[in-house]
Design a protein around this motif. Sequence first.
Motif, PDB file in Angstrom:
ATOM      1  N   PHE A 136      10.783  14.927 -36.506  1.00 36.26           N
ATOM      2  CA  PHE A 136      12.218  14.659 -36.657  1.00 36.26           C
ATOM      3  C   PHE A 136      13.043  15.843 -36.155  1.00 36.26           C
ATOM      4  O   PHE A 136      13.982  15.678 -35.369  1.00 36.26           O
ATOM      5  CB  PHE A 136      12.529  14.363 -38.128  1.00 36.26           C
ATOM      6  N   PHE A 137      12.682  17.059 -36.588  1.00 34.01           N
ATOM      7  CA  PHE A 137      13.436  18.238 -36.176  1.00 34.01           C
ATOM      8  C   PHE A 137      13.258  18.539 -34.691  1.00 34.01           C
ATOM      9  O   PHE A 137      14.168  19.070 -34.048  1.00 34.01           O
ATOM     10  CB  PHE A 137      13.055  19.445 -37.031  1.00 34.01           C
ATOM     11  N   ALA A 138      12.111  18.188 -34.125  1.00 37.22           N
ATOM     12  CA  ALA A 138      11.905  18.393 -32.690  1.00 37.22           C
ATOM     13  C   ALA A 138      12.884  17.535 -31.884  1.00 37.22           C
ATOM     14  O   ALA A 138      13.415  17.991 -30.862  1.00 37.22           O
ATOM     15  CB  ALA A 138      10.464  18.072 -32.312  1.00 37.22           C
ATOM     16  N   PHE A 139      13.128  16.315 -32.345  1.00 35.90           N
ATOM     17  CA  PHE A 139      14.099  15.472 -31.650  1.00 35.90           C
ATOM     18  C   PHE A 139      15.524  16.020 -31.826  1.00 35.90           C
ATOM     19  O   PHE A 139      16.336  15.951 -30.892  1.00 35.90           O
ATOM     20  CB  PHE A 139      14.006  14.018 -32.116  1.00 35.90           C
ATOM     21  N   LEU A 140      15.833  16.578 -32.989  1.00 40.19           N
ATOM     22  CA  LEU A 140      17.155  17.194 -33.169  1.00 40.19           C
ATOM     23  C   LEU A 140      17.336  18.408 -32.258  1.00 40.19           C
ATOM     24  O   LEU A 140      18.415  18.590 -31.665  1.00 40.19           O
ATOM     25  CB  LEU A 140      17.355  17.609 -34.634  1.00 40.19           C
ATOM     26  N   VAL A 141      16.297  19.230 -32.126  1.00 38.70           N
ATOM     27  CA  VAL A 141      16.374  20.386 -31.230  1.00 38.70           C
ATOM     28  C   VAL A 141      16.547  19.908 -29.790  1.00 38.70           C
ATOM     29  O   VAL A 141      17.309  20.497 -29.022  1.00 38.70           O
ATOM     30  CB  VAL A 141      15.121  21.286 -31.360  1.00 38.70           C
ATOM     31  N   THR A 142      15.865  18.830 -29.435  1.00 38.44           N
ATOM     32  CA  THR A 142      15.991  18.264 -28.090  1.00 38.44           C
ATOM     33  C   THR A 142      17.442  17.872 -27.813  1.00 38.44           C
ATOM     34  O   THR A 142      17.975  18.141 -26.724  1.00 38.44           O
ATOM     35  CB  THR A 142      15.073  17.034 -27.934  1.00 38.44           C
ATOM     36  N   ILE A 143      18.095  17.276 -28.788  1.00 42.50           N
ATOM     37  CA  ILE A 143      19.506  16.896 -28.632  1.00 42.50           C
ATOM     38  C   ILE A 143      20.377  18.143 -28.460  1.00 42.50           C
ATOM     39  O   ILE A 143      21.294  18.160 -27.627  1.00 42.50           O
ATOM     40  CB  ILE A 143      19.971  16.038 -29.832  1.00 42.50           C
ATOM     41  N   CYS A 144      20.085  19.184 -29.210  1.00 40.97           N
ATOM     42  CA  CYS A 144      20.845  20.435 -29.080  1.00 40.97           C
ATOM     43  C   CYS A 144      20.680  21.032 -27.686  1.00 40.97           C
ATOM     44  O   CYS A 144      21.652  21.478 -27.072  1.00 40.97           O
ATOM     45  CB  CYS A 144      20.408  21.445 -30.138  1.00 40.97           C
ATOM     46  N   TYR A 145      19.447  21.061 -27.189  1.00 41.05           N
ATOM     47  CA  TYR A 145      19.221  21.585 -25.837  1.00 41.05           C
ATOM     48  C   TYR A 145      19.881  20.697 -24.786  1.00 41.05           C
ATOM     49  O   TYR A 145      20.353  21.197 -23.761  1.00 41.05           O
ATOM     50  CB  TYR A 145      17.732  21.752 -25.546  1.00 41.05           C
ATOM     51  N   ALA A 146      19.924  19.397 -25.006  1.00 39.68           N
ATOM     52  CA  ALA A 146      20.619  18.497 -24.083  1.00 39.68           C
ATOM     53  C   ALA A 146      22.107  18.836 -24.049  1.00 39.68           C
ATOM     54  O   ALA A 146      22.717  18.883 -22.973  1.00 39.68           O
ATOM     55  CB  ALA A 146      20.407  17.045 -24.491  1.00 39.68           C
ATOM     56  N   GLY A 147      22.688  19.096 -25.214  1.00 38.25           N
ATOM     57  CA  GLY A 147      24.099  19.487 -25.261  1.00 38.25           C
ATOM     58  C   GLY A 147      24.347  20.793 -24.542  1.00 38.25           C
ATOM     59  O   GLY A 147      25.312  20.921 -23.768  1.00 38.25           O
ATOM     60  N   ASN A 148      23.488  21.774 -24.754  1.00 37.91           N
ATOM     61  CA  ASN A 148      23.666  23.052 -24.070  1.00 37.91           C
ATOM     62  C   ASN A 148      23.392  22.931 -22.576  1.00 37.91           C
ATOM     63  O   ASN A 148      23.974  23.661 -21.784  1.00 37.91           O
ATOM     64  CB  ASN A 148      22.783  24.135 -24.693  1.00 37.91           C
ATOM     65  N   THR A 149      22.518  22.010 -22.185  1.00 39.13           N
ATOM     66  CA  THR A 149      22.305  21.760 -20.752  1.00 39.13           C
ATOM     67  C   THR A 149      23.584  21.215 -20.132  1.00 39.13           C
ATOM     68  O   THR A 149      23.972  21.630 -19.036  1.00 39.13           O
ATOM     69  CB  THR A 149      21.137  20.772 -20.542  1.00 39.13           C
ATOM     70  N   TYR A 150      24.250  20.332 -20.832  1.00 42.66           N
ATOM     71  CA  TYR A 150      25.521  19.786 -20.342  1.00 42.66           C
ATOM     72  C   TYR A 150      26.560  20.900 -20.173  1.00 42.66           C
ATOM     73  O   TYR A 150      27.201  21.004 -19.128  1.00 42.66           O
ATOM     74  CB  TYR A 150      26.031  18.702 -21.308  1.00 42.66           C
ATOM     75  N   PHE A 151      26.713  21.739 -21.200  1.00 40.97           N
ATOM     76  CA  PHE A 151      27.692  22.827 -21.103  1.00 40.97           C
ATOM     77  C   PHE A 151      27.308  23.839 -20.033  1.00 40.97           C
ATOM     78  O   PHE A 151      28.177  24.383 -19.344  1.00 40.97           O
ATOM     79  CB  PHE A 151      27.876  23.516 -22.460  1.00 40.97           C
ATOM     80  N   SER A 152      26.020  24.087 -19.871  1.00 43.20           N
ATOM     81  CA  SER A 152      25.562  24.996 -18.819  1.00 43.20           C
ATOM     82  C   SER A 152      25.847  24.407 -17.441  1.00 43.20           C
ATOM     83  O   SER A 152      26.212  25.129 -16.517  1.00 43.20           O
ATOM     84  CB  SER A 152      24.066  25.276 -18.950  1.00 43.20           C
ATOM     85  N   PHE A 153      25.668  23.102 -17.307  1.00 43.17           N
ATOM     86  CA  PHE A 153      25.960  22.444 -16.032  1.00 43.17           C
ATOM     87  C   PHE A 153      27.441  22.533 -15.707  1.00 43.17           C
ATOM     88  O   PHE A 153      27.818  22.811 -14.562  1.00 43.17           O
ATOM     89  CB  PHE A 153      25.508  20.982 -16.063  1.00 43.17           C
TER      90      PHE A 153
END
Length: 162
Positions: A136-153
């Motif tokens: 469960f927490f791995a999927f939450l971390v994945t969402i966080c990294y997806a958000g930071n990927t968006y902001f980095s882009f």
Amino acid sequence: VTTTASSFAENFSTSSSSFAYDREFLRTLPGLLIVAEIVLGLLVWTLIAGTEYFRVPAFGWVMFVAVFYWVLTVFFLIVYITMTYTRIPQVPWTTVGLCFNGSAFVLYLSAAVVDASSVSPERDSHNFNSWAASSFFAFLVTICYAGNTYFSFIAWRSRTIQ
């Protein structure tokens, strides 16, 4: 010889007095996402590490991804808070951030899927809850990294347009 020592001491004291600290970074959405990645990522690998995960080879991959990106995320948090990126302008920080967050998103997504598919109550019932929670927490971390990927882009794209 004394002039060299005193000039060294003088340079050392001036360079250490210019220590920068960005308090506001932790109030931004990317800063909050990094803190969430650190906290949730820590939960992922400690929940697995507290079990007999070596009996299921797939958890080795999950542990590698979780610990590797946890250490690097802590490193990047320190870089951002201390504003080290302003002192090393030769490094293309927006590109580095985009590559880091993009790779973290992809590899964490694969680790979360592997984690979820490896959780089975029949395998080892006393480790089931820890493994399910880590998934469960791995999927939450994945969402966080997806958000930071968006902001980095967004940061990378605005930097390349200029």
